[in-house]
Design a protein around this motif. Structure first.
Motif, PDB file in Angstrom:
ATOM      1  N   ARG A 140       0.810  -1.222   0.000  1.00 53.98           N
ATOM      2  CA  ARG A 140       0.000   0.000   0.000  1.00 53.98           C
ATOM      3  C   ARG A 140       0.843   1.271   0.000  1.00 53.98           C
ATOM      4  O   ARG A 140       0.296   2.378   0.013  1.00 53.98           O
ATOM      5  N   ARG A 141       2.161   1.120  -0.012  1.00 54.80           N
ATOM      6  CA  ARG A 141       3.041   2.286   0.058  1.00 54.80           C
ATOM      7  C   ARG A 141       3.875   2.437  -1.213  1.00 54.80           C
ATOM      8  O   ARG A 141       4.811   3.241  -1.243  1.00 54.80           O
ATOM      9  N   GLU A 142       3.536   1.714  -2.271  1.00 52.35           N
ATOM     10  CA  GLU A 142       4.408   1.677  -3.442  1.00 52.35           C
ATOM     11  C   GLU A 142       4.537   3.012  -4.138  1.00 52.35           C
ATOM     12  O   GLU A 142       5.527   3.263  -4.822  1.00 52.35           O
ATOM     13  N   ARG A 143       3.557   3.900  -3.997  1.00 50.17           N
ATOM     14  CA  ARG A 143       3.630   5.202  -4.664  1.00 50.17           C
ATOM     15  C   ARG A 143       4.323   6.273  -3.812  1.00 50.17           C
ATOM     16  O   ARG A 143       4.529   7.389  -4.283  1.00 50.17           O
ATOM     17  N   HIS A 144       4.649   5.934  -2.572  1.00 54.91           N
ATOM     18  CA  HIS A 144       5.290   6.908  -1.686  1.00 54.91           C
ATOM     19  C   HIS A 144       6.782   7.021  -2.003  1.00 54.91           C
ATOM     20  O   HIS A 144       7.446   6.028  -2.322  1.00 54.91           O
ATOM     21  N   ARG A 145       7.302   8.231  -1.881  1.00 54.92           N
ATOM     22  CA  ARG A 145       8.731   8.450  -2.040  1.00 54.92           C
ATOM     23  C   ARG A 145       9.432   8.196  -0.709  1.00 54.92           C
ATOM     24  O   ARG A 145       8.797   8.196   0.350  1.00 54.92           O
ATOM     25  N   PRO A 146      10.762   7.993  -0.741  1.00 55.00           N
ATOM     26  CA  PRO A 146      11.476   7.689   0.499  1.00 55.00           C
ATOM     27  C   PRO A 146      11.228   8.687   1.624  1.00 55.00           C
ATOM     28  O   PRO A 146      11.105   8.297   2.795  1.00 55.00           O
ATOM     29  N   GLY A 147      11.142   9.978   1.296  1.00 59.79           N
ATOM     30  CA  GLY A 147      10.924  10.992   2.332  1.00 59.79           C
ATOM     31  C   GLY A 147       9.586  10.880   3.018  1.00 59.79           C
ATOM     32  O   GLY A 147       9.379  11.479   4.090  1.00 59.79           O
ATOM     33  N   GLN A 148       8.664  10.121   2.445  1.00 60.63           N
ATOM     34  CA  GLN A 148       7.342   9.919   3.036  1.00 60.63           C
ATOM     35  C   GLN A 148       7.264   8.610   3.825  1.00 60.63           C
ATOM     36  O   GLN A 148       6.206   8.268   4.330  1.00 60.63           O
ATOM     37  N   LEU A 149       8.385   7.917   3.925  1.00 58.15           N
ATOM     38  CA  LEU A 149       8.425   6.633   4.614  1.00 58.15           C
ATOM     39  C   LEU A 149       9.297   6.727   5.863  1.00 58.15           C
ATOM     40  O   LEU A 149      10.238   7.518   5.929  1.00 58.15           O
ATOM     41  N   SER A 150       8.983   5.888   6.862  1.00 57.75           N
ATOM     42  CA  SER A 150       9.821   5.812   8.053  1.00 57.75           C
ATOM     43  C   SER A 150      11.141   5.119   7.714  1.00 57.75           C
ATOM     44  O   SER A 150      11.299   4.528   6.638  1.00 57.75           O
ATOM     45  N   GLY A 151      12.094   5.169   8.653  1.00 57.43           N
ATOM     46  CA  GLY A 151      13.373   4.499   8.436  1.00 57.43           C
ATOM     47  C   GLY A 151      13.210   3.014   8.199  1.00 57.43           C
ATOM     48  O   GLY A 151      13.835   2.439   7.315  1.00 57.43           O
ATOM     49  N   GLY A 152      12.346   2.386   8.996  1.00 58.72           N
ATOM     50  CA  GLY A 152      12.112   0.960   8.820  1.00 58.72           C
ATOM     51  C   GLY A 152      11.479   0.639   7.483  1.00 58.72           C
ATOM     52  O   GLY A 152      11.821  -0.366   6.836  1.00 58.72           O
ATOM     53  N   GLU A 153      10.551   1.495   7.041  1.00 58.48           N
ATOM     54  CA  GLU A 153       9.923   1.289   5.737  1.00 58.48           C
ATOM     55  C   GLU A 153      10.927   1.478   4.604  1.00 58.48           C
ATOM     56  O   GLU A 153      10.915   0.728   3.616  1.00 58.48           O
ATOM     57  N   GLN A 154      11.811   2.470   4.758  1.00 60.10           N
ATOM     58  CA  GLN A 154      12.835   2.663   3.722  1.00 60.10           C
ATOM     59  C   GLN A 154      13.761   1.446   3.629  1.00 60.10           C
ATOM     60  O   GLN A 154      14.145   1.033   2.529  1.00 60.10           O
ATOM     61  N   GLN A 155      14.111   0.869   4.774  1.00 59.22           N
ATOM     62  CA  GLN A 155      14.972  -0.302   4.728  1.00 59.22           C
ATOM     63  C   GLN A 155      14.239  -1.501   4.126  1.00 59.22           C
ATOM     64  O   GLN A 155      14.843  -2.337   3.444  1.00 59.22           O
ATOM     65  N   ARG A 156      12.922  -1.568   4.312  1.00 57.74           N
ATOM     66  CA  ARG A 156      12.137  -2.625   3.666  1.00 57.74           C
ATOM     67  C   ARG A 156      12.152  -2.453   2.146  1.00 57.74           C
ATOM     68  O   ARG A 156      12.246  -3.434   1.398  1.00 57.74           O
ATOM     69  N   VAL A 157      12.049  -1.217   1.699  1.00 54.32           N
ATOM     70  CA  VAL A 157      12.151  -0.956   0.259  1.00 54.32           C
ATOM     71  C   VAL A 157      13.524  -1.390  -0.247  1.00 54.32           C
ATOM     72  O   VAL A 157      13.644  -2.016  -1.307  1.00 54.32           O
ATOM     73  N   ALA A 158      14.557  -1.075   0.527  1.00 52.78           N
ATOM     74  CA  ALA A 158      15.915  -1.459   0.125  1.00 52.78           C
ATOM     75  C   ALA A 158      16.058  -2.981   0.058  1.00 52.78           C
ATOM     76  O   ALA A 158      16.723  -3.507  -0.838  1.00 52.78           O
ATOM     77  N   LEU A 159      15.433  -3.697   1.007  1.00 50.88           N
ATOM     78  CA  LEU A 159      15.464  -5.156   0.963  1.00 50.88           C
ATOM     79  C   LEU A 159      14.720  -5.683  -0.263  1.00 50.88           C
ATOM     80  O   LEU A 159      15.193  -6.597  -0.940  1.00 50.88           O
TER      81      LEU A 159
END
Length: 219
Positions: free
Chosen positions: A132-151
């Motif tokens: 549900r967060r695929e359209r969000h940019r990194p600045g709109q995500l928490s640190g944990g969410e950004q690391q999930r994107v990186a994974l």
């Protein structure tokens, strides 16, 4: 991927003084193993990871990846090898700020010429709980969410070797534990070799083997 490291060393010159960052490092990591590389700041952990990825060149020694001499290849050859079989996760996430989560995950797939890049990226984002967060940019995500994107980005290309540099370093303990679970789950599912540099004893304890660097040498 099987990694064979023999007598690996890296030195730099500071004026007339030589600084040995790594010296005489030898070890083997078998395909599918999970290995934590431990050590204090300045012990050479990140330098070792850069050499294993072929992002830097050693002063001495060799790295063989599935029998191929990594430094027998030119820069383009090493880049091609990385593109075919390696994934990377960093402490600072290394996401492109102007791209959405989906576009960040799609990027390595598109560079590899995958015709189904969007579908594979979406599947990986769903796997890490971010459908549900695929359209969000990194600045709109928490640190944990950004690391999930990186994974998701790292595993989207189905790497045979995953190199992780302090993947929980910028996260609180609870979020860090979630990232560890995800990383090891994905590792087991895809059968990738995992080499992770970390100060995190919880992450190191979850790996099958630990290597400790002290002053640039294996303890």
């Amino acid at each position: 991927m099987r990694i064979e490291v023999e007598d690996l060393g890296k030195s730099v010159w500071l004026g007339e003084e030589r600084l040995d960052i790594l010296a005489g490092v030898s070890f083997t990591v078998n395909s599918g193993e999970t290995v934590a590389v431990l050590g204090s700041s300045g012990s050479g952990k990140s330098t070792l990871l850069g050499l294993l990825a072929g992002l830097d060149t050693p002063s001495t020694g060799s790295v063989r990846v599935d029998g191929t001499d990594l430094f027998g290849l030119d820069e383009d050859g090493r880049a091609a090898l990385r593109g075919r079989g390696m994934g990377f996760v960093f402490q600072a996430f290394q996401l492109l700020p102007d791209l959405s989560a989906l576009d960040n995950v799609m990027l390595p797939l598109e560079l590899a010429g995958a015709a189904d890049a969007r579908e594979r990226a979406r599947a990986q984002l769903a796997r890490v709980g971010l459908a549900r967060r695929e359209r969000h940019r990194p600045g709109q995500l928490s640190g944990g969410e950004q690391q999930r994107v990186a994974l998701a980005r790292a595993f989207a290309v189905a790497p045979r070797l995953l190199l992780a540099d302090e993947p929980t370093g910028n996260l609180d303990p609870h979020t860090g534990a979630q990232i560890i679970d995800l990383m090891l789950d994905l590792n087991r599912e895809q059968g990738a070799t995992l080499i992770v540099v970390s100060h995190d004893p919880a992450l190191a304890a979850r790996c099958g083997r630990q290597l400790r660097l002290e002053g640039g040498r294996l303890a």
